[in-house]
Design a protein around this motif. Structure first.
Motif, PDB file in Angstrom:
ATOM      1  N   PHE A   1       0.981  -1.106  -0.057  1.00  0.00           N
ATOM      2  CA  PHE A   1      -0.090   0.029  -0.058  1.00  0.00           C
ATOM      3  C   PHE A   1       0.736   1.332  -0.018  1.00  0.00           C
ATOM      4  CE2 PHE A   1      -1.808   3.394   2.525  1.00  0.00           C
ATOM      5  CZ  PHE A   1      -3.170   3.718   1.932  1.00  0.00           C
ATOM      6  N   SER A   2       1.831   1.424   1.073  1.00  0.00           N
ATOM      7  CA  SER A   2       3.099   2.199   1.143  1.00  0.00           C
ATOM      8  C   SER A   2       4.056   1.864   2.043  1.00  0.00           C
ATOM      9  CB  SER A   2       2.391   3.620   1.270  1.00  0.00           C
ATOM     10  OG  SER A   2       3.483   4.660   1.585  1.00  0.00           O
ATOM     11  N   ALA A   3       5.064   2.246   1.518  1.00  0.00           N
ATOM     12  CA  ALA A   3       6.390   1.815   2.760  1.00  0.00           C
ATOM     13  C   ALA A   3       6.308   2.950   3.801  1.00  0.00           C
ATOM     14  CB  ALA A   3       7.595   1.572   1.899  1.00  0.00           C
ATOM     15  N   GLY A   4       5.647   3.972   3.694  1.00  0.00           N
ATOM     16  CA  GLY A   4       5.688   5.127   4.496  1.00  0.00           C
ATOM     17  C   GLY A   4       6.632   6.333   4.148  1.00  0.00           C
ATOM     18  N   ALA A   5       7.063   7.352   4.680  1.00  0.00           N
ATOM     19  CA  ALA A   5       7.804   8.531   4.355  1.00  0.00           C
ATOM     20  C   ALA A   5       9.097   7.956   3.577  1.00  0.00           C
ATOM     21  CB  ALA A   5       8.297   9.436   5.501  1.00  0.00           C
ATOM     22  N   ASP A   6       9.475   8.730   2.497  1.00  0.00           N
ATOM     23  CA  ASP A   6      10.297   8.553   1.465  1.00  0.00           C
ATOM     24  C   ASP A   6      11.820   9.379   2.266  1.00  0.00           C
ATOM     25  OD1 ASP A   6      12.570   8.301  -0.363  1.00  0.00           O
ATOM     26  OD2 ASP A   6      11.316   8.223  -1.826  1.00  0.00           O
ATOM     27  N   PHE A   7      12.550   8.462   2.875  1.00  0.00           N
ATOM     28  CA  PHE A   7      13.586   8.998   3.663  1.00  0.00           C
ATOM     29  C   PHE A   7      14.565   9.908   2.512  1.00  0.00           C
ATOM     30  CE2 PHE A   7      13.567   5.332   6.572  1.00  0.00           C
ATOM     31  CZ  PHE A   7      12.497   5.580   7.321  1.00  0.00           C
ATOM     32  N   THR A   8      14.714   9.666   1.433  1.00  0.00           N
ATOM     33  CA  THR A   8      15.360  10.239   0.553  1.00  0.00           C
ATOM     34  C   THR A   8      14.888  11.760   0.052  1.00  0.00           C
ATOM     35  OG1 THR A   8      14.632   9.510  -1.778  1.00  0.00           O
ATOM     36  CG2 THR A   8      16.228   8.333  -0.467  1.00  0.00           C
ATOM     37  N   ASP A   9      13.661  11.866   0.499  1.00  0.00           N
ATOM     38  CA  ASP A   9      12.885  13.244   0.021  1.00  0.00           C
ATOM     39  C   ASP A   9      11.719  13.272   0.844  1.00  0.00           C
ATOM     40  OD1 ASP A   9      12.103  15.255  -1.276  1.00  0.00           O
ATOM     41  OD2 ASP A   9      10.862  14.138  -2.830  1.00  0.00           O
ATOM     42  N   LEU A  10      11.935  13.529   2.168  1.00  0.00           N
ATOM     43  CA  LEU A  10      11.062  13.636   3.459  1.00  0.00           C
ATOM     44  C   LEU A  10       9.827  14.588   3.023  1.00  0.00           C
ATOM     45  CD1 LEU A  10      13.071  13.174   6.464  1.00  0.00           C
ATOM     46  CD2 LEU A  10      11.551  11.615   5.667  1.00  0.00           C
ATOM     47  N   PRO A  11       8.515  13.992   3.134  1.00  0.00           N
ATOM     48  CA  PRO A  11       7.605  15.013   3.000  1.00  0.00           C
ATOM     49  C   PRO A  11       7.200  15.825   4.045  1.00  0.00           C
ATOM     50  CG  PRO A  11       6.683  12.743   3.380  1.00  0.00           C
ATOM     51  CD  PRO A  11       8.111  12.708   3.462  1.00  0.00           C
ATOM     52  N   GLU A  12       6.186  16.564   3.953  1.00  0.00           N
ATOM     53  CA  GLU A  12       5.476  17.177   5.107  1.00  0.00           C
ATOM     54  C   GLU A  12       4.099  16.168   5.267  1.00  0.00           C
ATOM     55  OE1 GLU A  12       5.505  21.873   5.504  1.00  0.00           O
ATOM     56  OE2 GLU A  12       5.142  21.327   3.562  1.00  0.00           O
ATOM     57  N   LEU A  13       4.324  15.196   5.940  1.00  0.00           N
ATOM     58  CA  LEU A  13       3.537  14.072   6.003  1.00  0.00           C
ATOM     59  C   LEU A  13       2.008  14.364   6.283  1.00  0.00           C
ATOM     60  CD1 LEU A  13       3.304  11.142   5.579  1.00  0.00           C
ATOM     61  CD2 LEU A  13       3.582  10.656   7.846  1.00  0.00           C
ATOM     62  N   TRP A  14       1.841  15.429   7.413  1.00  0.00           N
ATOM     63  CA  TRP A  14       0.731  15.852   7.604  1.00  0.00           C
ATOM     64  C   TRP A  14      -0.386  16.183   6.553  1.00  0.00           C
ATOM     65  CZ3 TRP A  14      -0.971  20.944   6.134  1.00  0.00           C
ATOM     66  CH2 TRP A  14      -0.125  21.536   5.874  1.00  0.00           C
TER      67      TRP A  14
END
Length: 245
Positions: free
Chosen positions: A59-72
């Motif tokens: 589904f998703s591996a979560g936040a991409d450590f190489t291009d961190l998002p504003e997850l909120w």
């Protein structure tokens, strides 16, 4: 290639993270595009949204450590605001920030291969919004996931109430759309009122969720037409003309 794809199936919008080569990891563009896709959905005549990921591996591996998002930005009730129902359709891995997004959806359909994990305690960081898991499944089970990094398989997730239905691999979107079509036959005002009452008055909100909401609201003011007009007027040394938008 778009990292977020949207297609319509009658009154249902299917919004899909489209980075299968990266296990649908959420980078900056995914977070922004998900937020935009849901804003368009909320403003449209569509009745229900299904949130899913491309492929069957994750589904998703979560936040991409190489291009961190504003997850909120891509979390329902935080950066995504709508009174319309959102159903998660999960297969394969659902990790970290992706688990936060799923727990904040109204309903969830999982395939038999689904696995839910939050490994941040072992990785040494957290955004904190996962704390809301303890309000959605039994406290001790939530703490096992958050503190020990325990993985919930689809059956266990169903047993503790994180998942509504478990289906055969490959059928999660089909089942979620069927559920969405059923919802679409009900009165939108009633669905919206019930959802709003639950999300605004019943479900507790942790510090990170409140911070995300405040960031969204302040950003809306800063990026508004009035916000831009105020900055222009200050630069031009004139009285601003505000329009309330």
């Amino acid at each position: 290639m778009s990292v977020v794809e949207v297609r319509e199936d009658g009154p249902v919008s299917i919004i899909s993270i489209n980075r299968p080569d990266r296990r649908n990891a959420i980078n900056q563009q995914v977070a922004l595009d998900l937020q935009s896709a849901f804003a368009a959905f909320d403003a449209s005549g569509q009745r229900v949204a299904v949130l899913t990921g491309a492929g069957e591996d994750a589904f998703s591996a979560g936040a991409d450590f190489t291009d961190l998002p504003e997850l909120w930005r891509c979390i329902p009730t935080v950066g995504i605001t709508t009174d319309k129902p959102i159903i998660a359709a999960v297969t394969g891995w659902c990790i970290g920030g992706a688990l936060v997004a799923v727990m904040a959806c109204d309903l969830c359909v999982a395939s038999e291969s689904a696995k839910f994990s939050y490994p941040e305690a072992r990785l040494g960081f957290t955004g904190g919004m996962i704390a809301g898991l303890a309000a959605r499944i039994p406290h001790k089970v939530a703490m096992e996931v958050m503190l020990l990094g325990a993985t919930l398989d689809a059956r266990r997730a169903y047993e503790v109430g994180l998942v509504n239905r478990v289906v055969a691999n490959g059928r999660q979107v089909e089942e979620a759309v069927a559920m969405a079509r059923e919802l679409a036959e009900s009165a939108p005002l009633v669905l919206g009122t019930i959802k709003r009452f639950v999300t605004e008055s019943i479900m507790p909100k942790g510090p990170s969720e409140l911070m995300g909401r405040a960031t969204r609201e302040l950003g809306a003011v800063r990026e508004s037409e009035d916000g831009r007009e105020g900055m222009r007027a200050a630069r031009e040394k004139r009285k601003p003309v505000y329009k309330g938008r």
